[in-house]
Every structure is written in structure tokens, then in C-alpha cells.
Design a protein around this motif. Structure first.
Motif, mmCIF file in Angstrom:
data_model
loop_
_atom_site.group_PDB
_atom_site.id
_atom_site.type_symbol
_atom_site.label_atom_id
_atom_site.label_comp_id
_atom_site.label_asym_id
_atom_site.label_seq_id
_atom_site.Cartn_x
_atom_site.Cartn_y
_atom_site.Cartn_z
ATOM 1 N N GLY A 1 0.830 -1.204 0.000
ATOM 2 C CA GLY A 1 0.000 0.000 0.000
ATOM 3 C C GLY A 1 0.857 1.243 0.000
ATOM 4 N N ALA A 2 2.071 1.110 0.528
ATOM 5 C CA ALA A 2 3.001 2.246 0.561
ATOM 6 C C ALA A 2 4.362 1.762 0.077
ATOM 7 C CB ALA A 2 3.105 2.785 1.977
ATOM 8 N N ILE A 3 4.961 2.504 -0.850
ATOM 9 C CA ILE A 3 6.282 2.125 -1.366
ATOM 10 C C ILE A 3 7.196 3.340 -1.361
ATOM 11 C CG2 ILE A 3 5.425 0.226 -2.800
ATOM 12 C CD1 ILE A 3 5.488 2.090 -5.205
ATOM 13 N N ARG A 4 8.461 3.091 -1.717
ATOM 14 C CA ARG A 4 9.444 4.180 -1.736
ATOM 15 C C ARG A 4 9.846 4.437 -3.178
ATOM 16 N NH1 ARG A 4 14.633 4.491 1.799
ATOM 17 N NH2 ARG A 4 15.971 5.733 0.458
ATOM 18 N N MET B 1 7.897 8.636 0.234
ATOM 19 C CA MET B 1 6.839 7.657 0.452
ATOM 20 C C MET B 1 5.714 7.914 -0.552
ATOM 21 S SD MET B 1 4.152 7.114 3.568
ATOM 22 C CE MET B 1 3.258 8.589 3.114
ATOM 23 N N VAL B 2 5.267 6.833 -1.197
ATOM 24 C CA VAL B 2 4.154 6.954 -2.132
ATOM 25 C C VAL B 2 3.119 5.890 -1.766
ATOM 26 C CG1 VAL B 2 3.459 6.829 -4.542
ATOM 27 C CG2 VAL B 2 5.664 7.825 -3.950
ATOM 28 N N GLU B 3 1.859 6.317 -1.619
ATOM 29 C CA GLU B 3 0.797 5.399 -1.210
ATOM 30 C C GLU B 3 -0.191 5.191 -2.351
ATOM 31 O OE1 GLU B 3 0.202 6.123 3.457
ATOM 32 O OE2 GLU B 3 -0.362 7.844 2.243
ATOM 33 N N LEU B 4 -1.128 4.260 -2.131
ATOM 34 C CA LEU B 4 -2.123 3.991 -3.178
ATOM 35 C C LEU B 4 -2.936 5.238 -3.523
ATOM 36 C CD1 LEU B 4 -3.236 0.392 -2.194
ATOM 37 C CD2 LEU B 4 -2.127 1.098 -4.331
ATOM 38 N N LEU B 5 -3.115 6.131 -2.555
ATOM 39 C CA LEU B 5 -3.856 7.358 -2.858
ATOM 40 C C LEU B 5 -3.102 8.208 -3.880
ATOM 41 C CD1 LEU B 5 -2.848 10.320 -1.309
ATOM 42 C CD2 LEU B 5 -3.255 8.848 0.632
ATOM 43 N N HIS B 6 -1.756 8.129 -3.836
ATOM 44 C CA HIS B 6 -0.965 8.862 -4.822
ATOM 45 C C HIS B 6 -1.075 8.217 -6.209
ATOM 46 C CE1 HIS B 6 1.178 9.972 -0.970
ATOM 47 N NE2 HIS B 6 0.782 11.137 -1.452
ATOM 48 N N LEU B 7 -1.323 6.890 -6.202
ATOM 49 C CA LEU B 7 -1.533 6.204 -7.485
ATOM 50 C C LEU B 7 -2.806 6.743 -8.143
ATOM 51 C CD1 LEU B 7 -0.856 3.993 -9.551
ATOM 52 C CD2 LEU B 7 -2.110 2.367 -8.113
ATOM 53 N N ALA B 8 -3.852 6.908 -7.353
ATOM 54 C CA ALA B 8 -5.107 7.445 -7.898
ATOM 55 C C ALA B 8 -4.878 8.861 -8.439
ATOM 56 C CB ALA B 8 -6.180 7.454 -6.816
ATOM 57 N N GLN B 9 -4.127 9.653 -7.677
ATOM 58 C CA GLN B 9 -3.807 11.028 -8.085
ATOM 59 C C GLN B 9 -3.000 11.024 -9.394
ATOM 60 O OE1 GLN B 9 -1.698 12.729 -4.824
ATOM 61 N NE2 GLN B 9 -2.704 14.710 -4.987
ATOM 62 N N ALA B 10 -2.042 10.084 -9.476
ATOM 63 C CA ALA B 10 -1.181 9.992 -10.663
ATOM 64 C C ALA B 10 -2.014 9.638 -11.887
ATOM 65 C CB ALA B 10 -0.097 8.939 -10.438
ATOM 66 N N ARG B 11 -2.967 8.721 -11.703
ATOM 67 C CA ARG B 11 -3.824 8.341 -12.837
ATOM 68 C C ARG B 11 -4.658 9.538 -13.302
ATOM 69 N NH1 ARG B 11 -5.219 2.642 -10.296
ATOM 70 N NH2 ARG B 11 -3.666 1.391 -11.391
ATOM 71 N N TYR B 12 -5.103 10.352 -12.334
ATOM 72 C CA TYR B 12 -5.881 11.546 -12.697
ATOM 73 C C TYR B 12 -5.006 12.518 -13.499
ATOM 74 C CZ TYR B 12 -8.872 15.601 -12.516
ATOM 75 O OH TYR B 12 -9.657 16.668 -12.902
ATOM 76 N N THR B 13 -3.771 12.724 -13.053
ATOM 77 C CA THR B 13 -2.844 13.636 -13.747
ATOM 78 C C THR B 13 -2.633 13.187 -15.193
ATOM 79 O OG1 THR B 13 -1.731 14.132 -11.682
ATOM 80 C CG2 THR B 13 -0.488 14.578 -13.690
ATOM 81 N N ILE B 14 -2.437 11.883 -15.379
ATOM 82 C CA ILE B 14 -2.198 11.360 -16.728
ATOM 83 C C ILE B 14 -3.449 11.540 -17.596
ATOM 84 C CG2 ILE B 14 -1.758 9.237 -18.048
ATOM 85 C CD1 ILE B 14 0.011 8.377 -15.560
ATOM 86 N N ALA B 15 -4.618 11.262 -17.010
ATOM 87 C CA ALA B 15 -5.872 11.414 -17.767
ATOM 88 C C ALA B 15 -6.108 12.882 -18.134
ATOM 89 C CB ALA B 15 -7.044 10.879 -16.954
ATOM 90 N N LEU B 16 -5.781 13.788 -17.210
ATOM 91 C CA LEU B 16 -5.961 15.222 -17.491
ATOM 92 C C LEU B 16 -5.030 15.658 -18.623
ATOM 93 C CD1 LEU B 16 -7.243 17.960 -16.781
ATOM 94 C CD2 LEU B 16 -5.460 18.274 -15.058
#
Ligand code: COA
Ligand code: MG
Length: 294
Positions: A255-258, A263-278
Motif C-alpha cells: 500500500g506504501a512504497i518508496r 513515500m508513495v501510497e495507493l492514494l498517490h496512485l489514484a492522483q497519478a492516474r488523474y494527472t495522466i488522464a488530465l
């Protein structure tokens, strides 16, 4: 794939100004608001209404969303403006001086169709109703908040401050209400349209607060605004790195990686996907935008 409608640059023009309407068909803004309200003098209201209907019927705005801002519910022009919207069927109607959820419901009833409603957030009273107004997204086709900072400053008897410290709490509360109910939220205008530096600073401030974009009054504001509300190449590269890291089978159950010492968590994955889609959505929206790096 997340479906995003870019609303980075939302350009107002007085609907009585035929030259501006013609020009708007060629400009790189994401949305155009044909104004019947503040930018139109009382003696020009009927003419502006006619021009707005003609502009919507003639089309030619391509991918740009086309919105009509009508006059307020307590004005003598409201009913005829609503009738014009019913016959023209723009992409949305923008209702000014919204004080509470009942105003949105009344407007939606008056439209008697499926035209989405956008709300001007610009009165002192609406501050105390922002969450309830945003909640009409579920019942009355509300899809967007537009901050009316000129009227707001006037009503509060505040003054224009660089950095906007005097209205930041109002702006942030509106962003939170919009996000709570899944609607778009667009920042107010910058009146000094020849002050490029001040304008850009306010665009970046709005983007940092979570706004989807900014309302504009002049064509020269469009390109810097589009840039400020699009992900930078650096942000995009970081987003892609996060997506790649979580796709690595070695991180399958984490759930959290380096990554790069952070530190990057699954919530950052969701944010990253939004950035790419935008970035993808704005690339296809803007013919002059640079290619999204792979
Ligand atoms: N939308 C589309 N085109 C616009 C425009 C707008 N909002 N504002 C200016 N233009 C066009 C002009 O028609 C002119 O086109 P042209 O040279 O190809 O004929 C060009 O851009 C340059 O305009 P400029 O001479 O710099 O501006 P101006 O002095 O004619 O007008 C304003 C200045 C502020 C009156 C005008 O920009 C405007 O009406 N803005 C919108 C106001 C509004 O809608 N307010 C309501 C919400 S706050
Ligand atoms: Mg106003």
C-alpha cells in the motif's frame, strides 16, 4: 481511463458583441460563456439574448463548451432568458447570484429539459449554503461552480488584494463543497488583463487550491491559463513513475512504497492516474499543446 472534460480556460464575452462571438470560435479556450448579465447594459439585453440564441444555433464552436449566463431570478429579464435557453439548448446555463439550493431547483424546473446548470458563487448568503448548493448535483443537474469574485468583493465591501488573503477562506470552502459532490469548480476573473505577471500568479494560485480552471475576460489570457492548469512535464513524468512502480509485481501487495526517497501510497496512485488522464484530455483539447511525453 478516467473521463475528464477540461475546463482550464472559460472565456466570458458580452453576447451582444458579435465580433467577440466570431472570434471565440477560433480561440483555444475550453469553454465560452455568452453573457447576458453583468457585461450587457439594460438597453442591450434583448439584442444580446437574440445574439446568444443565434450563436448557439449556428454552432461552429467545435470542442468548446458553450454556456449562456442568464440574468438573475429577481430581474425583469429572467423569464425571457430562460425561454431563450430552452429553445437554444446550449451545453449549460450559468445562473448568477445563487443564494441557496432552492435557486438551482427553480432554475432546473424552469428549463424543463436536461440542460446542465452552472452556479455563480458570488453572494455573501451563499457562503453559508455552499454544501447544500453543491448537493443539488444529485437532484437538479448542477455540474459546475463559477466563482464570481468581482461581485463577492463588492458585496463584502472588501478590496482587491494581490494574493487574495481576504477571500481565500471563501474560495477554499467552495472548492471543498464542489469536490464533496463531484462537480467542477472554476476560479474568478482577473480584471487587469494587461498585467501578465499578476494574472499568471493568480492562475498558479488557483491551480494550487484545486480549481479546475479560471474564468477569463480577454483572449490574451487563454494560453497562459491553459498552461497553468495543465500538468507540467515534470508532474507527468512523476505520475508515470508512480503508475509503473505500482505495476511492478514486486510491489503487488504494497500500500506504501518508496520512490526516489519519497513515500508513495495507493492514494498517490489514484492522483497519478488523474494527472495522466488530465494531460491526455488537454492534449486532445488543445491543438497547439505540446505532445505528452511517453
Ligand atoms: N472574447 C472574445 N474576443 C474578445 C474578447 C472576449 N472576451 N475580448 C476582446 N476580444 C477581441 C476583440 O474583439 C478584438 O478582436 P479583433 O482585434 O480581432 O477585432 C481583440 O480581442 C482585442 O481586443 P482588445 O481591443 O484588446 O479589447 P477591447 O478593448 O475591445 O475590450 C474588454 C476589452 C474588457 C471590454 C473586452 O475584453 C470584454 O468585453 N471582455 C469580456 C467582458 C465580460 O464578458 N465580462 C463579464 C464577466 S466578468
Ligand atoms: Mg456578477
Amino acid at each position: 481511463m478516467i473521463d475528464i472534460k477540461p475546463r482550464r480556460s472559460v472565456l466570458y464575452l458580452p453576447a451582444a458583441n458579435v465580433r467577440a462571438i466570431e472570434k471565440a470560435r477560433t480561440l483555444a479556450c475550453d469553454a465560452v460563456i455568452l453573457d447576458l448579465e453583468d457585461a450587457v447594459a439594460p438597453e442591450m439585453k434583448a439584442e444580446a439574448r437574440r445574439q446568444a440564441v443565434t450563436a448557439v444555433r449556428d454552432g461552429g464552436f467545435g470542442r468548446r463548451e458553450l454556456v449562456i449566463r442568464i440574468n438573475g431570478q429577481d430581474t425583469p429579464w429572467y423569464e425571457e432568458d430562460l425561454a431563450a435557453v430552452r429553445s437554444a439548448r446550449p451545453d449549460a446555463v450559468l445562473l448568477p447570484k445563487v443564494n441557496g439550493p432552492g435557486d438551482i431547483a427553480a432554475c432546473a424546473r424552469g428549463l424543463d429539459g436536461d440542460t446542465p446548470v452552472w452556479a455563480m458563487i458570488e453572494t455573501a448568503r451563499c457562503l453559508f449554503q455552499l454544501e447544500a448548493i453543491a448537493a443539488t448535483a444529485q437532484t437538479d443537474r448542477l455540474t459546475c461552480f463559477i466563482m464570481g469574485t468581482n461581485d463577492l468583493v463588492k458585496e463584502l465591501r472588501a478590496t482587491f488584494l494581490s494574493g487574495r488573503a481576504n477571500i481565500l477562506s471563501f474560495l477554499m470552502t467552495a472548492v471543498a463543497a464542489a469536490r464533496a459532490h463531484g462537480i467542477a469548480v472554476v476560479d474568478g476573473v482577473y480584471n487587469a488583463f494587461e498585467d501578465d505577471e499578476g494574472f499568471l500568479a493568480e492562475c498558479h494560485q488557483g491551480a494550487s487550491m484545486g480549481f479546475d480552471g479560471k474564468t477569463l475576460i480577454h483572449p490574451r489570457q487563454i494560453d497562459p491559463c491553459n498552461q497553468a492548469f495543465s500538468p507540467t512535464e515534470q508532474e507527468l513524468a512523476w505520475a508515470r513513475k508512480i503508475v509503473a512502480a505500482f505495476a511492478d509485481p514486486g510491489n503487488a501487495n504494497s500500500g506504501a512504497i518508496r520512490i526516489d526517497g519519497k513515500m508513495v501510497e495507493l492514494l498517490h496512485l489514484a492522483q497519478a492516474r488523474y494527472t495522466i488522464a488530465l494531460a491526455e484530455a488537454t492534449k486532445s483539447a488543445d491543438p497547439v499543446a505540446p505532445a505528452v511525453p511517453g
